[in-house]
Enzyme design. Structure first.
Site, PDB file in Angstrom:
ATOM      1  N   ARG A 143       0.819  -1.215   0.000  1.00  0.00           N
ATOM      2  CA  ARG A 143       0.000   0.000   0.000  1.00  0.00           C
ATOM      3  C   ARG A 143       0.852   1.265   0.000  1.00  0.00           C
ATOM      4  O   ARG A 143       0.426   2.292  -0.527  1.00  0.00           O
ATOM      5  CB  ARG A 143      -0.953  -0.017   1.202  1.00  0.00           C
ATOM      6  CG  ARG A 143      -2.050  -1.045   1.040  1.00  0.00           C
ATOM      7  CD  ARG A 143      -3.204  -0.803   2.014  1.00  0.00           C
ATOM      8  NE  ARG A 143      -2.763  -0.660   3.385  1.00  0.00           N
ATOM      9  CZ  ARG A 143      -2.454  -1.688   4.188  1.00  0.00           C
ATOM     10  NH1 ARG A 143      -2.491  -2.917   3.726  1.00  0.00           N
ATOM     11  NH2 ARG A 143      -2.095  -1.481   5.435  1.00  0.00           N
ATOM     12  N   TYR A 175       0.261   4.686  -2.152  1.00  0.00           N
ATOM     13  CA  TYR A 175       0.128   6.040  -1.602  1.00  0.00           C
ATOM     14  C   TYR A 175       1.123   7.009  -2.228  1.00  0.00           C
ATOM     15  O   TYR A 175       0.820   8.173  -2.464  1.00  0.00           O
ATOM     16  CB  TYR A 175       0.293   6.001  -0.086  1.00  0.00           C
ATOM     17  CG  TYR A 175      -0.652   5.026   0.567  1.00  0.00           C
ATOM     18  CD1 TYR A 175      -1.950   4.859   0.075  1.00  0.00           C
ATOM     19  CD2 TYR A 175      -0.252   4.242   1.642  1.00  0.00           C
ATOM     20  CE1 TYR A 175      -2.809   3.943   0.653  1.00  0.00           C
ATOM     21  CE2 TYR A 175      -1.110   3.333   2.223  1.00  0.00           C
ATOM     22  CZ  TYR A 175      -2.389   3.181   1.717  1.00  0.00           C
ATOM     23  OH  TYR A 175      -3.249   2.278   2.272  1.00  0.00           O
ATOM     24  N   TYR A 231     -11.903  10.358   1.616  1.00  0.00           N
ATOM     25  CA  TYR A 231     -13.074  10.164   2.468  1.00  0.00           C
ATOM     26  C   TYR A 231     -12.707  10.344   3.938  1.00  0.00           C
ATOM     27  O   TYR A 231     -11.556  10.215   4.341  1.00  0.00           O
ATOM     28  CB  TYR A 231     -13.729   8.808   2.207  1.00  0.00           C
ATOM     29  CG  TYR A 231     -12.937   7.602   2.631  1.00  0.00           C
ATOM     30  CD1 TYR A 231     -13.084   7.055   3.911  1.00  0.00           C
ATOM     31  CD2 TYR A 231     -12.070   6.973   1.749  1.00  0.00           C
ATOM     32  CE1 TYR A 231     -12.376   5.935   4.302  1.00  0.00           C
ATOM     33  CE2 TYR A 231     -11.356   5.849   2.123  1.00  0.00           C
ATOM     34  CZ  TYR A 231     -11.508   5.336   3.400  1.00  0.00           C
ATOM     35  OH  TYR A 231     -10.800   4.225   3.779  1.00  0.00           O
ATOM     36  N   HIS A 291     -11.873  12.371   7.268  1.00  0.00           N
ATOM     37  CA  HIS A 291     -10.985  13.530   7.427  1.00  0.00           C
ATOM     38  C   HIS A 291      -9.713  13.245   6.642  1.00  0.00           C
ATOM     39  O   HIS A 291      -9.080  12.201   6.843  1.00  0.00           O
ATOM     40  CB  HIS A 291     -10.668  13.744   8.905  1.00  0.00           C
ATOM     41  CG  HIS A 291      -9.923  15.017   9.193  1.00  0.00           C
ATOM     42  ND1 HIS A 291      -8.683  15.304   8.653  1.00  0.00           N
ATOM     43  CD2 HIS A 291     -10.241  16.085   9.971  1.00  0.00           C
ATOM     44  CE1 HIS A 291      -8.269  16.478   9.072  1.00  0.00           C
ATOM     45  NE2 HIS A 291      -9.193  16.976   9.877  1.00  0.00           N
ATOM     46  N   VAL A 347      -6.391  12.268   8.794  1.00  0.00           N
ATOM     47  CA  VAL A 347      -6.398  11.303   9.888  1.00  0.00           C
ATOM     48  C   VAL A 347      -6.267   9.892   9.317  1.00  0.00           C
ATOM     49  O   VAL A 347      -7.123   9.452   8.544  1.00  0.00           O
ATOM     50  CB  VAL A 347      -7.683  11.422  10.726  1.00  0.00           C
ATOM     51  CG1 VAL A 347      -7.662  10.417  11.873  1.00  0.00           C
ATOM     52  CG2 VAL A 347      -7.832  12.836  11.263  1.00  0.00           C
ATOM     53  N   ALA A 399     -14.294   9.321  10.836  1.00  0.00           N
ATOM     54  CA  ALA A 399     -14.997   8.178  11.410  1.00  0.00           C
ATOM     55  C   ALA A 399     -15.157   8.358  12.915  1.00  0.00           C
ATOM     56  O   ALA A 399     -16.172   7.959  13.503  1.00  0.00           O
ATOM     57  CB  ALA A 399     -14.227   6.898  11.104  1.00  0.00           C
ATOM     58  N   GLN A 420      -8.812   0.396  12.741  1.00  0.00           N
ATOM     59  CA  GLN A 420      -8.189  -0.596  11.872  1.00  0.00           C
ATOM     60  C   GLN A 420      -7.842  -1.873  12.639  1.00  0.00           C
ATOM     61  O   GLN A 420      -6.743  -2.411  12.529  1.00  0.00           O
ATOM     62  CB  GLN A 420      -6.971   0.014  11.155  1.00  0.00           C
ATOM     63  CG  GLN A 420      -7.365   1.246  10.379  1.00  0.00           C
ATOM     64  CD  GLN A 420      -6.266   1.912   9.583  1.00  0.00           C
ATOM     65  OE1 GLN A 420      -6.541   2.487   8.564  1.00  0.00           O
ATOM     66  NE2 GLN A 420      -5.030   1.844  10.039  1.00  0.00           N
ATOM     67  N   ALA A 465     -19.507   2.859  10.854  1.00  0.00           N
ATOM     68  CA  ALA A 465     -20.394   3.966  10.487  1.00  0.00           C
ATOM     69  C   ALA A 465     -21.166   3.633   9.222  1.00  0.00           C
ATOM     70  O   ALA A 465     -20.663   2.963   8.315  1.00  0.00           O
ATOM     71  CB  ALA A 465     -19.580   5.238  10.281  1.00  0.00           C
ATOM     72  N   SER A 500     -13.750  -1.928  10.563  1.00  0.00           N
ATOM     73  CA  SER A 500     -14.240  -1.985  11.940  1.00  0.00           C
ATOM     74  C   SER A 500     -13.435  -1.066  12.849  1.00  0.00           C
ATOM     75  O   SER A 500     -12.224  -0.897  12.688  1.00  0.00           O
ATOM     76  CB  SER A 500     -14.167  -3.421  12.475  1.00  0.00           C
ATOM     77  OG  SER A 500     -15.033  -4.279  11.762  1.00  0.00           O
ATOM     78  N   THR A 501     -14.124  -0.496  13.825  1.00  0.00           N
ATOM     79  CA  THR A 501     -13.504   0.325  14.870  1.00  0.00           C
ATOM     80  C   THR A 501     -13.998  -0.184  16.217  1.00  0.00           C
ATOM     81  O   THR A 501     -15.165  -0.574  16.355  1.00  0.00           O
ATOM     82  CB  THR A 501     -13.881   1.808  14.704  1.00  0.00           C
ATOM     83  OG1 THR A 501     -13.409   2.279  13.447  1.00  0.00           O
ATOM     84  CG2 THR A 501     -13.266   2.663  15.804  1.00  0.00           C
TER      85      THR A 501
END
EC number: 2.1.1.-
Length: 861
Positions: free
Chosen positions: A100, A104, A126, A128, A131, A158, A200, A241, A272-273
């Protein structure tokens, strides 16, 4: 990005064996922003589809040359494409098993390539955009190093969604936010007395990308760590969310040991959070509380005093729960119905123009960029702004903007008076609105509603009080040029302009104005000393004044250039010519307070000059005013019919059979540097019936000739413009007098048979006639300067000073200036109204316990 709301937001686990790249040499320095064309703005789209975009983010997308995006749902993609067709989806740079970090780097680079071409580039991430995101920070840092303007706008993260959906306040009792892999990798501290948010949790220790999701093989390592601190039975909230409008938010409660169940474990994904509520609250530190003055020494905290309400959801059994309506709450509710807004509360009170302007600046990046380059241009070109609002926009001071938009009725009343002193149209409208309510017992409310519709949320009573206060303490009321007599001779012109006092065209230093008295001293470097008592003369005392009496502002007092102060008052100043036609200063540039000269004053022959299409001046025919009974006016061989005269302004129309339209202002000129030709002169406009009225003066005339008609016209135009200001002042004064009379009449209207009502009604009727007379003068003046913007006092020149001349034949025997009381002059009222201390913004002080130290520097979208 800010959250694992979609499967693209997963962390890149660091390779602890990776090569360490040395830092760049110390000679590397970022270039100043904006040296190169091109601009980069990174915005957030929020988590919820489309609806969590900020207005500013949307505006930047619409106005960008290029848009690049990584968003969480197809509806948001469609929205971005609808706002800007030059949009590119960065999601295509992901691939199965591709590191990844490579993705980036590529995402950042494609944005930078377009930036380097000089384009305005917007990146949309997507949540903020700052963050748990790598590409945004990388692109901004490189752009700034290379000398480009680059910034980030916040988005709805999120975590923001979690706070809202779960219902917690991170400041009570503090909140820790960690990325799950970083928590384990660096053995971060956990504080069980605070909220804990873990992002994460579904891709722990994984650094590549999988379109179909991850095998979360390291999940138990996280559970082991949590169990060590919280125990196996502590609650863990699994949160995801909602993204699409059709989606539902996931809020599932498990214990730590339940999460080891393989069936439950499969429910944990890359988006998931986890939220863990406090296990117990930290006790109040009584020593610190005493030092802060929040608790008296020797006192103890009662049991339950720290119990929070609303309670923390899913908190452990050791966290107390408060009640909704205790003694304190009931007492506060009981006071609600009798609550009155305090004196220091200032609601929104701004003109419609100011509100519209601030909304545009906040939501239109291009408009704000133009304003930033030249604030005065926007402030001076926006109609409808009050004088304080215009000043606030010119300075760009946050404190001034707040103060002019959040004001008291008294402040707004002063703004209205300042506005109508300069705007005869507003003054006329106010006069009519007041007079229409003379017999209406609800008239105050009706006039107040009218004022609010004009952008002035105040009352006529407050305006009346403001007028009285400003006469005593504000030079705005007296802004104009005054002709003076000093010791029986024509004295220097004294001009009050935008809060500055001039003697001729010399600025007066260190003057003071209080209780209607203006003072200055030669010891401060001024050419003279003075103590001048100002007053606005009106006939609102019920006693008619003699015909042609002076009505308007004037001053009396003491003026001396050397030696001691005169033993008696020796100075009179008026806004206009003195009765005999004598005077000084601007050579006849008066105001509505003088009646203007008779046409016979201007009998003579005038060499005229007109502006050509090329912008130069050329001589034209002779304009002649004959000394016959009718005072016939001819222009070359042509006779002018049906002309009118008012306040030294002659006008005629082509509709009456004249060869052209004209409006010209006459004055008697005394030689000055700017206009050295003595005698009668005029300046104005002339235009053919088929043409529109010219935007500026294009015609001037004088007895004799001049080698500089442009300079003559400019000097005369200045005198004419100052006369316009004087006329406007007269309209404003009459409006204030009428408003005062109407307020008295409304108060007496409850009994229309009473003597008080009859007297008040008669006074209002008389004030209305006086206002109409002043408005008639203003109507002629409006015609003279039709199609021109109202004069900007900051730009309007100061009339040249004239030498003292003997006007001993001026009859001033009826002017009593001997009893001027100046013993009570208060010069202690130093004006510090412009000291800006409102810029200190402490409303958003963040006292949360969020730990952002050493956020994993390789954590990414």
């Amino acid at each position: 990005m800010s959250s694992p709301a979609v499967e693209t937001k997963v962390p890149a686990s660091p390779d602890v064996t990776a090569e360490v790249i040395p830092a760049p040499p110390s000679s590397h320095r970022p270039l100043p922003f904006g040296l190169r064309p091109g601009k980069l703005v990174i915005v957030g789209s929020g988590i919820g589809s489309i609806g969590q975009f900020t207005l500013s983010a949307v505006a930047h997308i619409e106005q960008a040359d290029r848009v690049f995006f990584v968003v969480a749902d197809p509806a948001t993609e469609a929205f971005i494409y609808s706002k800007n067709k030059n949009s590119v989806d960065l999601y295509k740079f992901y691939d199965d098993k591709k590191p990844r970090m490579d993705t980036y780097i590529q995402m950042a680079e494609v944005m930078l390539r377009e930036l380097r071409k000089g384009y305005s580039v917007v990146g949309v991430i997507y949540g903020h955009p700052g963050v748990f995101v790598t590409p945004s920070h990388r692109a901004i840092s490189i752009a700034r190093d290379e000398g480009y303007s680059a910034k980030m706008l916040p988005g709805v993260s999120a975590e923001d969604n979690l706070f809202a959906d779960i219902g917690i306040d991170p400041s009570r009792p503090g909140c820790l936010t960690y990325e799950a892999t970083d928590l384990l990798l660096r053995n971060r501290t956990l504080v069980p007395s605070s909220h804990l948010v873990l992002f994460q949790v579904g891709c722990i220790g994984l650094s590549d990308f999988r379109f179909k999701g991850f095998d979360n093989i390291n999940f138990d390592v996280l559970l082991d760590r949590l169990e060590q601190v919280y125990g196996p039975d502590h609650a863990v909230i699994h949160y995801m969310a909602a993204v699409l409008p059709q989606s539902t938010t996931t809020i599932d409660r498990y214990t730590i040991k339940e999460l080891r169940d393989p069936v439950i474990k499969k429910r944990i994904t890359a988006i998931s959070t986890f939220y863990l509520p406090p296990k117990a609250l930290s006790p109040l530190h009584e020593e610190s509380a005493a030092k802060l003055g929040l608790m008296k020494a020797g006192y103890k905290i009662l049991d339950g005093a720290q119990a929070p309400y609303p309670p923390f959801p899913w908190a452990g059994p050791n966290v107390p729960i408060g009640i909704a309506y205790g003694r304190r709450e009931l007492a506060a509710v009981a006071k609600l119905d009798s609550h009155v807004p305090p004196a220091n509360y200032k609601p929104l009170r701004a003109s419609n123009a100011m509100k519209s302007t601030m909304i545009k600046l906040a939501t239109d990046p291009k408009a704000f960029a133009q304003y930033s380059r030249n604030p005065a241009l926007l402030a001076n070109s926006t109609p409808g702004l009050t004088t304080p609002e215009r000043k606030a926009l010119q300075t760009g001071s946050q404190g001034l903007v707040r103060s002019v938009m959040k004001t008291s009725p008294e402040d707004v009343a002063k703004q209205f008076v300042q506005a109508e002193l300069r705007d005869p149209t507003l003054a006329k409208q106010y006069s009519q609105e007041c007079y229409d309510q003379t017999g209406n017992t609800d008239g105050i409310a009706v006039i107040s509603a009218w004022l609010k519709s004009k952008g002035y949320d105040t009352t006529p009573t407050a305006i009346n009080d403001a007028w009285a206060d400003m006469q005593a303490n504000s030079l705005d009321v007296y802004q104009s040029t005054y002709n003076t007599m000093v010791d029986g001779k024509s004295g220097p012109a004294i001009t009050i302009k935008s809060g500055v006092v001039y003697i001729g065209n010399t600025v007066v230093k260190k003057f003071a104005f209080s209780k209607s008295v203006l003072t200055w001293s030669s010891t401060d470097g001024n050419p003279s000393s003075a103590t001048l008592s100002f007053v606005v003369l009106t006939d609102d005392d019920g006693q008619p004044l003699p015909a042609n009496s002076y009505i308007g502002p004037q001053f009396t007092g003491f003026y001396w250039t050397s030696g001691a102060k005169p033993a008696a008052a020796n100075t009179l100043g008026r806004n206009g010519a003195f009765p005999s036609g004598g005077g000084g200063g601007s050579g006849g540039g008066g105001g509505s307070s003088s009646q203007g000269a008779d046409i016979s004053t201007w009998v003579d022959s005038y060499q005229t000059y007109v502006v050509t299409t090329a912008g130069s001046w050329k001589d034209e025919d002779i304009l002649k005013i004959d000394d016959d009974t009718a005072h016939t006016i001819t222009y070359g061989p042509l006779k002018i019919v049906k002309y009118s005269l008012s306040n030294d302004t002659v006008s005629w129309s082509a509709t009456d059979g004249n060869p052209f339209n004209a409006v010209i202002f006459f004055k008697v000129n005394k030689p000055t540097k700017a206009n050295p030709t003595a005698g009668n002169q005029f300046v104005g406009k002339k235009w053919l019936p088929s043409d529109p009225a010219p935007a500026a003066v294009n015609w001037t005339g004088l007895i004799g000739s001049t080698a500089d008609p442009k300079g003559t016209a400019a000097a005369n135009a200045t005198a004419s413009m100052w006369k316009s200001i004087g006329i406007n002042l007269g309209v404003a004064v009459s409006a204030m007098v009428l408003g005062t009379a109407v307020i008295k009449a409304i108060g007496a209207a409850w009994d229309k048979g009473s003597a008080a009502w009859k007297a008040a009604k008669a006074a209002a009727d008389k004030a209305k006639k006086d206002a109409e007379a002043a408005e008639k003068d203003s109507a002629v003046d409006d015609e003279k300067f039709a199609d021109e913007e109202p004069p900007d006092l900051e730009e309007l020149p100061i009339p040249d000073a004239d030498p003292l001349v003997d006007v001993t034949d001026v009859d001033v025997t009826d002017v009593d200036v001997t009893d001027v009381d100046v013993t009570d002059v208060d010069v202690t009222d130093v004006d510090v109204t412009d000291v800006d201390v409102t810029d200190v913004d402490v409303t958003d002080v963040d006292v949360t316990d969020v730990d952002v130290v050493d956020v994993l520097d390789v954590v990414v979208i």
